[in-house]
Design a protein around this motif. Structure first.
Motif, PDB file in Angstrom:
ATOM      1  N   GLU A 270     -16.588   6.882   1.702  1.00 16.19           N
ATOM      2  CA  GLU A 270     -15.701   5.734   1.831  1.00 16.19           C
ATOM      3  C   GLU A 270     -14.439   5.902   0.998  1.00 16.19           C
ATOM      4  O   GLU A 270     -13.483   5.132   1.125  1.00 16.19           O
ATOM      5  N   VAL A 271     -14.431   6.911   0.128  1.00 14.92           N
ATOM      6  CA  VAL A 271     -13.259   7.299  -0.649  1.00 14.92           C
ATOM      7  C   VAL A 271     -12.856   8.702  -0.220  1.00 14.92           C
ATOM      8  O   VAL A 271     -13.700   9.596  -0.132  1.00 14.92           O
TER       9      VAL A 271
ATOM     10  N   LEU B  45      -8.727  10.061  -3.847  1.00 14.26           N
ATOM     11  CA  LEU B  45      -8.683  10.701  -5.156  1.00 14.26           C
ATOM     12  C   LEU B  45      -8.115  12.099  -5.021  1.00 14.26           C
ATOM     13  O   LEU B  45      -8.454  12.837  -4.084  1.00 14.26           O
ATOM     14  N   ILE B  46      -7.257  12.482  -5.964  1.00 13.27           N
ATOM     15  CA  ILE B  46      -6.645  13.805  -5.976  1.00 13.27           C
ATOM     16  C   ILE B  46      -6.660  14.367  -7.395  1.00 13.27           C
ATOM     17  O   ILE B  46      -6.836  13.637  -8.364  1.00 13.27           O
TER      18      ILE B  46
ATOM     19  N   TRP C 242      -4.632   3.075  -2.125  1.00 13.86           N
ATOM     20  CA  TRP C 242      -4.483   3.653  -3.457  1.00 13.86           C
ATOM     21  C   TRP C 242      -4.689   5.155  -3.416  1.00 13.86           C
ATOM     22  O   TRP C 242      -5.495   5.676  -2.633  1.00 13.86           O
ATOM     23  N   LEU C 243      -3.971   5.831  -4.307  1.00 18.85           N
ATOM     24  CA  LEU C 243      -4.116   7.273  -4.514  1.00 18.85           C
ATOM     25  C   LEU C 243      -4.190   7.488  -6.021  1.00 18.85           C
ATOM     26  O   LEU C 243      -3.241   7.174  -6.748  1.00 18.85           O
TER      27      LEU C 243
ATOM     28  N   GLU D 190     -13.574   6.671 -14.091  1.00 15.72           N
ATOM     29  CA  GLU D 190     -14.767   5.923 -13.693  1.00 15.72           C
ATOM     30  C   GLU D 190     -14.389   5.027 -12.515  1.00 15.72           C
ATOM     31  O   GLU D 190     -13.505   4.187 -12.633  1.00 15.72           O
ATOM     32  N   LEU D 191     -15.062   5.220 -11.390  1.00 16.00           N
ATOM     33  CA  LEU D 191     -14.781   4.462 -10.168  1.00 16.00           C
ATOM     34  C   LEU D 191     -16.001   3.634  -9.795  1.00 16.00           C
ATOM     35  O   LEU D 191     -17.117   4.160  -9.746  1.00 16.00           O
ATOM     36  N   ASP D 192     -15.794   2.349  -9.549  1.00 14.79           N
ATOM     37  CA  ASP D 192     -16.869   1.458  -9.114  1.00 14.79           C
ATOM     38  C   ASP D 192     -16.534   0.972  -7.708  1.00 14.79           C
ATOM     39  O   ASP D 192     -15.565   0.217  -7.520  1.00 14.79           O
TER      40      ASP D 192
END
Length: 245
Positions: free
Chosen positions: A110-111, A145-146, A183-184, A204-206
């Motif tokens: 999902e990301v 995410l990069i 978002w990036l 940290e990603l929730d």
């Protein structure tokens, strides 16, 4: 789901071990790596083993691909190219095999996950807001995410946090509400930060609360620098660890 996102480890075992310990202390069960496990530093086998053991998702970066001879080093700096050659000559076969098994992007979650960018997952450095917004139009997921730039950054198709204008550098402890918009995010580098903070960087990603928190972790820089010097790698690669550049 709480996820620790790591990237650009660059054969820095002390930094990686410190970050993994901080992740364990925080009780975060899931770990994703966005690539460049090796290059620059002097502990490629140790870092590859740790990533393979602890990260359920791993990507390949441009330095990893150079070590496996899937891309050449013509555009690399002299010190980066020297580190690639050293890593090729000193890595175990299992490290090379692990790196060859990885891809530079993963859009099955999902990301969205990319080593460099949604437009070019191997080479593009995303550093500017306008550039990031073009990338967000290309990304498969609302949040992506990069890594690659070694700078902890955030970008949004909106204004983002109060006082911001769609993007910027993220200091340790910065928390973002990702519940709306696109978002990036770049966690910054575990093993060779370039944003003026020498501490190892991670995110940290929730995905339940849709929040992201930028983290910094102290580590034994002397140990990492000494390993680089003992390996005969360029002195610059050791010195830059102390200044976060």
């Amino acid at each position: 789901m709480r996820i620790a996102v790591l990237t650009d480890i660059h054969s820095n075992q002390p930094a990686l071990e410190a970050v993994l310990a901080a992740i364990d202390e925080a009780g975060i069960e899931h770990r994703w790596c966005l690539g460049d496990v090796v290059g620059y530093g002097a502990q490629p086998d140790e870092c590859a083993r740790l990533v393979k053991e602890h990260c359920e998702v791993s990507l390949v970066g441009n330095h990893d691909l150079a070590v496996t001879a899937e891309i050449d080093t013509d555009v690399f700096s002299a010190s980066a190219a020297a580190a690639v050659e050293w890593t090729r000559a000193n890595s175990e076969d299992s490290t090379i095999e692990f790196l060859k098994s990885l891809e530079p992007k993963d859009t099955e979650h999902e990301v969205g996950l990319y080593h460099a960018s949604p437009r070019d997952p191997i080479w593009e450095y995303v550093l500017a807001i306008d550039q990031a917004r073009e990338c967000m139009e290309s990304q498969s997921a609302r949040v992506s995410l990069i890594g690659h730039s070694h700078v902890a950054l955030w970008f949004s198709d909106g204004s983002g946090p109060p006082g911001a204008d769609g993007g910027g550098q993220a200091e340790g402890g910065r928390e973002l509400d990702l519940s709306e918009g696109r978002w990036l995010l770049n966690p910054g580098s575990v093993g060779q930060p370039r944003d003026g903070d020498s501490r190892a960087a991670w995110l940290e990603l929730d995905t339940e609360s849709w929040t992201a928190t930028y983290r910094r972790t102290d580590y034994d820089i002397d140990s990492a620098a000494e390993a680089i010097r003992e390996a005969g790698l360029p002195e610059l690669l050791a010195d830059r660890l102390y200044v976060g550049q």
